[in-house]
Design a protein around this motif. Sequence first.
Motif, mmCIF file in Angstrom:
data_model
loop_
_atom_site.group_PDB
_atom_site.id
_atom_site.type_symbol
_atom_site.label_atom_id
_atom_site.label_comp_id
_atom_site.label_asym_id
_atom_site.label_seq_id
_atom_site.Cartn_x
_atom_site.Cartn_y
_atom_site.Cartn_z
ATOM 1 N N PHE A 301 0.854 -1.178 0.000
ATOM 2 C CA PHE A 301 0.000 0.000 0.000
ATOM 3 C C PHE A 301 0.896 1.236 0.000
ATOM 4 O O PHE A 301 2.046 1.178 0.453
ATOM 5 C CB PHE A 301 -0.936 0.010 1.226
ATOM 6 N N PRO A 302 0.407 2.368 -0.506
ATOM 7 C CA PRO A 302 1.239 3.567 -0.549
ATOM 8 C C PRO A 302 0.868 4.563 0.547
ATOM 9 O O PRO A 302 -0.229 4.499 1.122
ATOM 10 C CB PRO A 302 0.914 4.139 -1.927
ATOM 11 N N VAL A 303 1.780 5.488 0.807
ATOM 12 C CA VAL A 303 1.520 6.581 1.743
ATOM 13 C C VAL A 303 2.003 7.883 1.123
ATOM 14 O O VAL A 303 2.856 7.895 0.226
ATOM 15 C CB VAL A 303 2.233 6.371 3.097
ATOM 16 N N THR A 304 1.440 8.984 1.595
ATOM 17 C CA THR A 304 1.955 10.312 1.282
ATOM 18 C C THR A 304 2.421 10.934 2.593
ATOM 19 O O THR A 304 2.415 10.284 3.647
ATOM 20 C CB THR A 304 0.879 11.193 0.623
ATOM 21 N N GLU A 305 2.780 12.189 2.549
ATOM 22 C CA GLU A 305 3.255 12.844 3.766
ATOM 23 C C GLU A 305 2.174 12.900 4.840
ATOM 24 O O GLU A 305 2.464 12.817 6.027
ATOM 25 C CB GLU A 305 3.750 14.248 3.438
ATOM 26 N N ASN A 306 0.903 13.002 4.430
ATOM 27 C CA ASN A 306 -0.187 13.172 5.394
ATOM 28 C C ASN A 306 -1.231 12.069 5.385
ATOM 29 O O ASN A 306 -2.103 12.058 6.260
ATOM 30 C CB ASN A 306 -0.892 14.510 5.133
ATOM 31 N N TYR A 307 -1.146 11.147 4.428
ATOM 32 C CA TYR A 307 -2.217 10.171 4.265
ATOM 33 C C TYR A 307 -1.674 8.758 4.056
ATOM 34 O O TYR A 307 -0.561 8.551 3.570
ATOM 35 C CB TYR A 307 -3.099 10.557 3.073
ATOM 36 N N ILE A 308 -2.523 7.794 4.427
ATOM 37 C CA ILE A 308 -2.288 6.377 4.151
ATOM 38 C C ILE A 308 -3.392 5.928 3.204
ATOM 39 O O ILE A 308 -4.577 6.188 3.445
ATOM 40 C CB ILE A 308 -2.342 5.547 5.442
ATOM 41 N N LEU A 309 -3.007 5.272 2.110
ATOM 42 C CA LEU A 309 -3.980 4.813 1.121
ATOM 43 C C LEU A 309 -4.191 3.309 1.278
ATOM 44 O O LEU A 309 -3.216 2.545 1.278
ATOM 45 C CB LEU A 309 -3.515 5.129 -0.296
ATOM 46 N N PHE A 365 0.381 -6.109 -7.258
ATOM 47 C CA PHE A 365 1.106 -6.591 -6.097
ATOM 48 C C PHE A 365 1.788 -5.423 -5.392
ATOM 49 O O PHE A 365 1.801 -5.339 -4.182
ATOM 50 C CB PHE A 365 2.188 -7.606 -6.487
ATOM 51 N N HIS A 366 2.373 -4.523 -6.210
ATOM 52 C CA HIS A 366 3.307 -3.549 -5.651
ATOM 53 C C HIS A 366 2.968 -2.113 -6.033
ATOM 54 O O HIS A 366 2.917 -1.779 -7.225
ATOM 55 C CB HIS A 366 4.733 -3.878 -6.124
ATOM 56 N N PHE A 367 2.764 -1.298 -5.020
ATOM 57 C CA PHE A 367 2.671 0.140 -5.221
ATOM 58 C C PHE A 367 4.086 0.720 -5.258
ATOM 59 O O PHE A 367 4.988 0.243 -4.562
ATOM 60 C CB PHE A 367 1.845 0.790 -4.124
ATOM 61 N N ILE A 368 4.270 1.739 -6.097
ATOM 62 C CA ILE A 368 5.587 2.347 -6.281
ATOM 63 C C ILE A 368 5.771 3.528 -5.340
ATOM 64 O O ILE A 368 6.730 3.584 -4.564
ATOM 65 C CB ILE A 368 5.773 2.801 -7.743
ATOM 66 N N ASN A 369 4.849 4.481 -5.379
ATOM 67 C CA ASN A 369 4.933 5.677 -4.542
ATOM 68 C C ASN A 369 3.628 6.447 -4.690
ATOM 69 O O ASN A 369 2.806 6.155 -5.577
ATOM 70 C CB ASN A 369 6.118 6.551 -4.967
ATOM 71 N N ALA A 370 3.429 7.424 -3.828
ATOM 72 C CA ALA A 370 2.258 8.294 -3.897
ATOM 73 C C ALA A 370 2.655 9.675 -3.394
ATOM 74 O O ALA A 370 3.611 9.823 -2.628
ATOM 75 C CB ALA A 370 1.107 7.725 -3.061
ATOM 76 N N ALA A 386 -1.182 8.102 -6.977
ATOM 77 C CA ALA A 386 -0.609 6.851 -6.469
ATOM 78 C C ALA A 386 -0.253 5.964 -7.655
ATOM 79 O O ALA A 386 -1.113 5.641 -8.472
ATOM 80 C CB ALA A 386 -1.589 6.140 -5.545
ATOM 81 N N ASP A 387 1.013 5.590 -7.761
ATOM 82 C CA ASP A 387 1.506 4.765 -8.865
ATOM 83 C C ASP A 387 1.746 3.335 -8.407
ATOM 84 O O ASP A 387 2.189 3.088 -7.277
ATOM 85 C CB ASP A 387 2.813 5.342 -9.420
ATOM 86 N N CYS A 388 1.491 2.396 -9.307
ATOM 87 C CA CYS A 388 1.686 0.989 -8.976
ATOM 88 C C CYS A 388 2.069 0.208 -10.228
ATOM 89 O O CYS A 388 1.947 0.692 -11.353
ATOM 90 C CB CYS A 388 0.420 0.398 -8.359
ATOM 91 N N PRO A 455 14.539 6.321 -1.402
ATOM 92 C CA PRO A 455 13.676 6.373 -0.216
ATOM 93 C C PRO A 455 13.476 7.775 0.341
ATOM 94 O O PRO A 455 12.518 8.007 1.084
ATOM 95 C CB PRO A 455 14.407 5.470 0.787
ATOM 96 N N SER A 456 14.334 8.711 -0.026
ATOM 97 C CA SER A 456 14.145 10.087 0.425
ATOM 98 C C SER A 456 12.901 10.717 -0.186
ATOM 99 O O SER A 456 12.435 11.753 0.292
ATOM 100 C CB SER A 456 15.370 10.936 0.081
ATOM 101 N N PHE A 457 12.374 10.098 -1.251
ATOM 102 C CA PHE A 457 11.205 10.639 -1.941
ATOM 103 C C PHE A 457 9.936 9.873 -1.602
ATOM 104 O O PHE A 457 8.919 10.046 -2.263
ATOM 105 C CB PHE A 457 11.453 10.656 -3.454
ATOM 106 N N LEU A 458 9.984 9.037 -0.575
ATOM 107 C CA LEU A 458 8.787 8.307 -0.147
ATOM 108 C C LEU A 458 7.680 9.287 0.213
ATOM 109 O O LEU A 458 7.852 10.174 1.049
ATOM 110 C CB LEU A 458 9.117 7.429 1.063
ATOM 111 N N GLY A 459 6.529 9.129 -0.421
ATOM 112 C CA GLY A 459 5.383 9.969 -0.128
ATOM 113 C C GLY A 459 5.455 11.368 -0.697
ATOM 114 O O GLY A 459 4.584 12.197 -0.408
#
Length: 565
Positions: A301-309, A365-370, A386-388, A455-459
């Motif tokens: 599942f993906p996350v952003t800075e303020n949200y969980i998807l 199966f896999h989300f990339i980022n959001a 959200a990309d997958c 990983p510095s660009f997560l979310g």
Amino acid sequence: MASILFTGAGSNLFPSTSKDSNEFESVRIKGLSLKKGLPFIDRNMKELTITNVATRPRHPVIIPDPSLPPETVNDRKLAAWTSIKQERWEGELLVHGEIPMWLRGTYLRNGPGLWNIGDDYQFRHLFDGYATLVRLHFDNGRVTAAHRQIESEAYKAAMKNKKLCYNEFSESPPKPQNFLSHIGELANLFSGTSLTDNANTGVVRLGDGRVICLTETVKGSIEIDPETLETIGRFEYSDSLGGLIHSAHPVVTETELLTVLPDLMKPGYRVVRMKAGTNERKLIGRVSCRGGPAPGWVHSFPVTENYILVPEMPLRYSARNLMRAEPTPLYKFEWHPRSKAFMHVMSRATGDIVASVEVPLFVTFHFINAYEIREDKEGRVTAIIADCCEHNADTSILDKLRLNNLRSWSHQDVLPHARVGRFIIPLDGSPTGKLESALDPDKHGRGMDMCSINPSFLGKKYSYAYACGARRPCNFPNTLTKIDLSEKTTQNWHEEGAVPSEPFFVARPGATAEDDGVVISMVSDKNGGGYAVLLDGSTFEEIARAEFPYGLPYGLHGCWVPKTG
């Protein structure tokens, strides 16, 4: 004159030169000399010396006797789909090219590596194999490596009893024949007693430094020592949340671990947080399913800075299929297109559901980022991207991963199509969201999976992703692909007949550019050998490869453990 020494009776060795290497000058085997560039093999010798293979001396590589008989010289198999030949191994790898001096740390990769129990029992699906953990340690331009089986209870019981003892992804022990035993088996299933703890899917480094191997069962969380690969033991959660299954891919940062627990009894999902340094999960919030008889599969599942998807796929868990002795084409799932598909957006701070929108049917199966889009005049978030890795709502990818399909490829193009799927989720109260291709799928061969980012660009808004694409015809992703989502372009690395695993990005310390770093992938070559390849994260050109003295089975996901001090 530099040399490398391989020892160990009966070792299964296939050293060979890279396709454009000039490093091998000669090979001496018991007084014989072979021409430069020819592969060599001697399965019975005690000692073997290779000369002129490196510019500096290498330490000995120790290889124990294989636990299974090796193939004959004329029957080399692609190691990607072949069980590992020994329980553990360690040694230094021969490097072609130059390892960046700044690359200091350990890459760990987890995945199924043993698909048989003795000579009598053969697993049927890629996801069933007992976990094999691989370690690459980079320091001062050199690479040492190791592998070891994870000693889960499922693995130990199978080795001791010479039979399957727990329910794996597609395999189950023999079912009881009488009604009372069947009721007992049902109770064991829903209590989790009969579920596997075979942690063969992912490996993560927690913010406090502990390293955990994971699968989709909660009990399959196993702590390992990243230096020795020793199994420390089951990672025990100290809370009362329970749960039988969770996302195989949590979101891990330096401060917390976020994961999703599908609820099979009251269809929905619990989203939980575990702070670094603790074993206690705390509930953030809950999402109820909007359709179908059970929650959809949440592998990631993906996350952003303020949200969980929280994604709700129409590929839904099926208790009926879990109870069957023989696997169905969708294994423990059922496809319910009439139940529709949804994306739920939860506040990371409060657990409130801020959006729940219907989206086109999808399989991933896999989300990339959001990341969040801020387009109104007051700077508020108006939508989430959200990309997958999306399989065009085609569930056949699951059955294509049966081992007999992977091992018996007849050069026909049978890999189902996939793309970079981009969800656009509005936060303005609209009831529906969009799902479209983020770039032309033909640019990566209409194959797409096993992704990583900086990983510095997560979310956060990002440009680059690294994944496995396809050069067709093929039956499995066979390229490493760099995706530029800003320019809508790709760069591809491919070697004929090879099967690369997940490309893992490691950023250069102090880097400011998003793609300043290296990409690491372990590759099974077509001749039964294996190596780790390093690509420049920016140019995507190969800068080095480190050869294993044997082939490795295909692995799934990895993590990076930086060197301290």
